[in-house]
Design a protein around this motif. Structure first.
Motif, PDB file in Angstrom:
ATOM      1  N   TYR A  50      56.064  37.411  51.654  1.00 48.15           N
ATOM      2  CA  TYR A  50      55.028  38.081  50.479  1.00 48.15           C
ATOM      3  C   TYR A  50      53.996  37.192  50.111  1.00 48.15           C
ATOM      4  O   TYR A  50      54.184  36.137  49.936  1.00 48.15           O
ATOM      5  N   SER A  51      52.773  37.703  50.138  1.00 47.63           N
ATOM      6  CA  SER A  51      51.704  37.221  49.647  1.00 47.63           C
ATOM      7  C   SER A  51      51.296  37.744  48.273  1.00 47.63           C
ATOM      8  O   SER A  51      50.723  39.161  48.323  1.00 47.63           O
ATOM      9  N   ALA A  52      51.357  37.176  46.942  1.00 49.82           N
ATOM     10  CA  ALA A  52      50.638  37.879  46.097  1.00 49.82           C
ATOM     11  C   ALA A  52      49.013  38.094  46.017  1.00 49.82           C
ATOM     12  O   ALA A  52      48.877  39.096  45.285  1.00 49.82           O
ATOM     13  N   ARG A  53      48.718  37.205  46.747  1.00 49.07           N
ATOM     14  CA  ARG A  53      47.035  37.596  46.808  1.00 49.07           C
ATOM     15  C   ARG A  53      46.842  38.787  47.571  1.00 49.07           C
ATOM     16  O   ARG A  53      45.761  39.664  47.043  1.00 49.07           O
ATOM     17  N   ALA A  54      47.454  39.215  48.725  1.00 52.21           N
ATOM     18  CA  ALA A  54      47.521  40.383  49.298  1.00 52.21           C
ATOM     19  C   ALA A  54      48.264  41.591  48.749  1.00 52.21           C
ATOM     20  O   ALA A  54      47.746  42.613  48.954  1.00 52.21           O
ATOM     21  N   GLY A  55      49.282  41.173  47.995  1.00 55.00           N
ATOM     22  CA  GLY A  55      50.055  42.206  47.626  1.00 55.00           C
ATOM     23  C   GLY A  55      50.847  42.757  48.535  1.00 55.00           C
ATOM     24  O   GLY A  55      51.288  43.861  48.437  1.00 55.00           O
ATOM     25  N   ALA A  56      51.222  42.189  49.753  1.00 53.82           N
ATOM     26  CA  ALA A  56      51.882  42.545  50.690  1.00 53.82           C
ATOM     27  C   ALA A  56      52.472  41.617  51.554  1.00 53.82           C
ATOM     28  O   ALA A  56      52.293  40.154  51.350  1.00 53.82           O
ATOM     29  N   PRO A  94      29.682  28.362  48.646  1.00 55.88           N
ATOM     30  CA  PRO A  94      29.660  29.858  49.378  1.00 55.88           C
ATOM     31  C   PRO A  94      30.398  30.716  48.498  1.00 55.88           C
ATOM     32  O   PRO A  94      31.529  30.060  48.118  1.00 55.88           O
ATOM     33  N   ASN A  95      30.007  31.698  48.374  1.00 55.27           N
ATOM     34  CA  ASN A  95      30.457  32.869  47.592  1.00 55.27           C
ATOM     35  C   ASN A  95      31.356  33.735  48.709  1.00 55.27           C
ATOM     36  O   ASN A  95      30.865  34.229  49.427  1.00 55.27           O
ATOM     37  N   ARG A  96      32.548  34.097  48.261  1.00 57.60           N
ATOM     38  CA  ARG A  96      33.364  35.327  49.308  1.00 57.60           C
ATOM     39  C   ARG A  96      33.054  36.140  48.505  1.00 57.60           C
ATOM     40  O   ARG A  96      33.784  36.464  47.459  1.00 57.60           O
ATOM     41  N   ALA A  97      32.726  37.442  49.488  1.00 55.41           N
ATOM     42  CA  ALA A  97      32.891  38.778  48.856  1.00 55.41           C
ATOM     43  C   ALA A  97      34.039  39.540  48.626  1.00 55.41           C
ATOM     44  O   ALA A  97      34.828  38.990  49.666  1.00 55.41           O
ATOM     45  N   GLY A  98      34.261  40.114  47.470  1.00 55.29           N
ATOM     46  CA  GLY A  98      35.431  40.915  47.480  1.00 55.29           C
ATOM     47  C   GLY A  98      36.780  40.044  46.786  1.00 55.29           C
ATOM     48  O   GLY A  98      38.009  40.684  46.567  1.00 55.29           O
ATOM     49  N   LEU A  99      36.349  39.159  45.968  1.00 54.06           N
ATOM     50  CA  LEU A  99      37.222  38.369  45.409  1.00 54.06           C
ATOM     51  C   LEU A  99      37.991  39.054  44.397  1.00 54.06           C
ATOM     52  O   LEU A  99      39.083  38.635  43.958  1.00 54.06           O
ATOM     53  N   GLU A 100      37.326  39.918  43.779  1.00 56.26           N
ATOM     54  CA  GLU A 100      37.588  40.749  42.730  1.00 56.26           C
ATOM     55  C   GLU A 100      38.911  41.644  42.959  1.00 56.26           C
ATOM     56  O   GLU A 100      39.685  41.931  42.248  1.00 56.26           O
ATOM     57  N   LYS A 101      39.019  41.647  44.182  1.00 61.91           N
ATOM     58  CA  LYS A 101      40.257  42.506  44.656  1.00 61.91           C
ATOM     59  C   LYS A 101      41.585  41.872  45.060  1.00 61.91           C
ATOM     60  O   LYS A 101      42.665  42.325  45.257  1.00 61.91           O
ATOM     61  N   ASP A 102      41.398  40.446  44.730  1.00 55.66           N
ATOM     62  CA  ASP A 102      42.513  39.544  45.176  1.00 55.66           C
ATOM     63  C   ASP A 102      43.822  39.754  44.117  1.00 55.66           C
ATOM     64  O   ASP A 102      43.345  40.054  43.095  1.00 55.66           O
ATOM     65  N   PHE A 103      44.862  39.698  44.493  1.00 58.93           N
ATOM     66  CA  PHE A 103      45.817  39.652  43.524  1.00 58.93           C
ATOM     67  C   PHE A 103      46.117  41.265  42.969  1.00 58.93           C
ATOM     68  O   PHE A 103      45.582  41.483  41.682  1.00 58.93           O
ATOM     69  N   PRO A 104      46.807  42.236  43.720  1.00 62.86           N
ATOM     70  CA  PRO A 104      46.901  43.621  42.842  1.00 62.86           C
ATOM     71  C   PRO A 104      47.661  43.423  41.760  1.00 62.86           C
ATOM     72  O   PRO A 104      47.191  44.310  40.801  1.00 62.86           O
ATOM     73  N   ASP A 105      48.550  42.567  41.534  1.00 61.53           N
ATOM     74  CA  ASP A 105      49.295  42.536  40.360  1.00 61.53           C
ATOM     75  C   ASP A 105      48.808  41.248  39.610  1.00 61.53           C
ATOM     76  O   ASP A 105      48.794  40.017  39.916  1.00 61.53           O
ATOM     77  N   VAL A 118      50.535  44.097  35.450  1.00 61.97           N
ATOM     78  CA  VAL A 118      49.474  44.658  35.292  1.00 61.97           C
ATOM     79  C   VAL A 118      48.309  44.983  36.616  1.00 61.97           C
ATOM     80  O   VAL A 118      47.990  43.777  37.072  1.00 61.97           O
ATOM     81  N   ARG A 119      48.141  46.066  36.801  1.00 64.68           N
ATOM     82  CA  ARG A 119      47.487  46.137  38.207  1.00 64.68           C
ATOM     83  C   ARG A 119      46.012  45.914  38.142  1.00 64.68           C
ATOM     84  O   ARG A 119      45.511  46.360  36.975  1.00 64.68           O
ATOM     85  N   ASN A 120      45.523  45.517  38.969  1.00 63.89           N
ATOM     86  CA  ASN A 120      44.223  45.188  39.135  1.00 63.89           C
ATOM     87  C   ASN A 120      43.163  46.483  39.342  1.00 63.89           C
ATOM     88  O   ASN A 120      43.412  47.250  40.253  1.00 63.89           O
ATOM     89  N   ASP A 176      44.923  29.035  37.512  1.00 65.47           N
ATOM     90  CA  ASP A 176      43.515  28.525  37.728  1.00 65.47           C
ATOM     91  C   ASP A 176      42.396  29.023  38.558  1.00 65.47           C
ATOM     92  O   ASP A 176      41.520  28.420  39.283  1.00 65.47           O
ATOM     93  N   ALA A 177      42.985  30.180  39.245  1.00 57.69           N
ATOM     94  CA  ALA A 177      41.929  31.111  39.840  1.00 57.69           C
ATOM     95  C   ALA A 177      40.643  31.253  39.046  1.00 57.69           C
ATOM     96  O   ALA A 177      40.382  31.600  37.962  1.00 57.69           O
ATOM     97  N   PRO A 178      39.558  30.734  39.819  1.00 51.29           N
ATOM     98  CA  PRO A 178      38.262  30.645  39.034  1.00 51.29           C
ATOM     99  C   PRO A 178      37.556  31.649  38.951  1.00 51.29           C
ATOM    100  O   PRO A 178      36.407  31.711  38.897  1.00 51.29           O
ATOM    101  N   TYR A 179      38.047  33.027  39.293  1.00 51.44           N
ATOM    102  CA  TYR A 179      37.443  34.262  39.175  1.00 51.44           C
ATOM    103  C   TYR A 179      38.183  35.351  38.655  1.00 51.44           C
ATOM    104  O   TYR A 179      39.570  35.379  38.777  1.00 51.44           O
ATOM    105  N   GLY A 180      37.741  36.448  37.873  1.00 49.85           N
ATOM    106  CA  GLY A 180      38.521  37.432  37.613  1.00 49.85           C
ATOM    107  C   GLY A 180      38.443  38.566  38.119  1.00 49.85           C
ATOM    108  O   GLY A 180      38.182  38.410  39.481  1.00 49.85           O
ATOM    109  N   PRO A 181      39.282  39.618  37.996  1.00 56.76           N
ATOM    110  CA  PRO A 181      39.677  39.936  36.598  1.00 56.76           C
ATOM    111  C   PRO A 181      40.923  39.125  36.253  1.00 56.76           C
ATOM    112  O   PRO A 181      41.700  38.622  37.092  1.00 56.76           O
ATOM    113  N   TYR A 182      41.480  39.111  35.022  1.00 50.43           N
ATOM    114  CA  TYR A 182      42.404  38.504  34.344  1.00 50.43           C
ATOM    115  C   TYR A 182      43.239  39.309  33.539  1.00 50.43           C
ATOM    116  O   TYR A 182      42.773  40.315  33.056  1.00 50.43           O
ATOM    117  N   ALA A 183      44.508  39.380  33.643  1.00 53.44           N
ATOM    118  CA  ALA A 183      45.406  40.017  32.521  1.00 53.44           C
ATOM    119  C   ALA A 183      45.606  39.572  31.392  1.00 53.44           C
ATOM    120  O   ALA A 183      46.037  40.381  30.538  1.00 53.44           O
TER     121      ALA A 183
END
Length: 334
Positions: free
Chosen positions: A107-113, A273-284, A328-330, A291-298
């Motif tokens: 299980y990957s928390a980042r992928a939520g799957a 470099p910036n990776r597009a779509g980071l805001e979708k990481d971690f569905p929960d 907390v759902r992303n 220490d994730a340096p990008y939001g959103p946060y709970a």
């Protein structure tokens, strides 16, 4: 009586020796050593594993951005996987890749799957290597998976080896400070000789020849992107403490704990470099690393505190929220 005593002593000694040998034998049976690639025969399987090792140690030369065949340009920078997974992925607390095969799927928390080992490799390809995914059936993916599998020989599912990850230093009760990290006693005194004044590293040859780096860039356009694990302060500081300056190991660190945190803060503060779509990481969002340096946060804490700490207050708040809500759902994940 003397001979009786001597005979008894010898008997006791032999029993003790046997018991000791038996104990040593039992312990030896549990000792695991890294399998030696160079001991493999030069058959198809041996060549596949060797190719996997070469892809780890000289990624830029096989799938880098300067490959003559554009179709083989999977990596977006001239790093090697081995810049993070030290000594071809076998160094303790140098982010080793031994013993991983039986951990997947996982299980990957980042992928939520649940993800496969191939998915995990491609996470590195798209983040640390700032490139694109390798097809699951490609020769390169097959070779990397075969190499990781070879480094996992003799281990059962669920069996954990010591030395995985990058270590676990005590955390600071203050924010890590990039300005302290750059002073003459830390970056300028111990890092600049390898990684250069501007963090650009030292190339093996002239740019454009696909020869990679003798010492990798720590930031800038040819470094890992902001979605990589090394762009997170806890991972970076532990890695630096266990392995840097080059040649150090976890048993003989040369940086103090606070120095490692501060110089890691310098590294993660710099542009990359910036990776597009980071805001979708971690569905929960409760599963998102502190220490994730990008939001959103709970938790309501700022991006700056997530980037530099201190992390104690964030962890306490997350525990409260988890106890109250469970998850907390992303909002960016449908």
């Amino acid at each position: 009586m003397r001979w009786t005593f001597l005979g008894g002593a010898l008997l006791a000694l032999s029993i003790a020796t046997f018991a000791c040998a038996e104990e040593i034998g039992a312990q030896s049976a549990k000792i695991w050593s890294v399998p030696q690639v160079d001991a493999l025969p030069y058959d198809a399987h041996g060549r596949l594993i060797r190719h996997g090792r070469d892809l780890i140690t000289a990624t830029y030369a096989h799938i880098g951005p300067d490959m003559p065949d554009r179709a083989q340009r999977f990596a977006g920078n001239n790093l090697a996987c081995g810049n993070c997974h030290l000594d071809a992925g076998v160094k303790k607390f140098g982010l080793p890749i031994f013993g991983l095969t039986e951990d997947f799927p996982a299980y990957s928390a980042r992928a939520g799957a649940e993800i496969s080992l191939q998915d995990r490799v491609n996470s590195c390809m798209t983040r640390s290597m700032n490139g694109r995914p390798l097809p699951a059936a490609s020769p390169q993916m097959r070779a990397i998976v075969a190499y990781i599998g070879f480094l996992s020989l003799g281990l059962r599912k669920g069996e954990k080896l010591s030395g995985l990850g990058a270590g676990a230093m005590p955390e600071l009760d203050r924010a890590a400070d990039p300005m302290r990290g750059r002073d003459r006693d830390i970056y300028q005194g111990r890092c600049i000789g390898c990684h250069n004044v501007d963090g650009a590293g030292v190339q093996n040859s002239l740019p454009g020849l696909g020869a990679g780096y003798a010492f990798p860039p720590l930031w800038g356009s040819d470094s890992f992107n902001d979605g990589a694990g090394m762009a997170r302060l806890i991972t970076a500081s532990n890695f630096i403490h266990s392995n840097m300056p080059d040649g150090v190991d976890y048993l003989h660190p040369r940086l103090a704990v606070d120095e490692a945190w501060d110089v890691a803060a310098l590294m993660v503060s710099k542009p990359r470099p910036n990776r597009a779509g980071l805001e979708k990481d971690f569905p929960d969002l409760l599963k998102k690393p502190v220490d994730a340096p990008y939001g959103p946060y709970a938790d309501g804490f700022s991006e700056e505190q997530h980037k530099y700490g201190p992390y104690g207050p964030i962890r306490e708040k997350l525990k409260e929220i988890e106890k109250e809500k469970g998850e907390v759902r992303n909002p960016n994940v449908k």
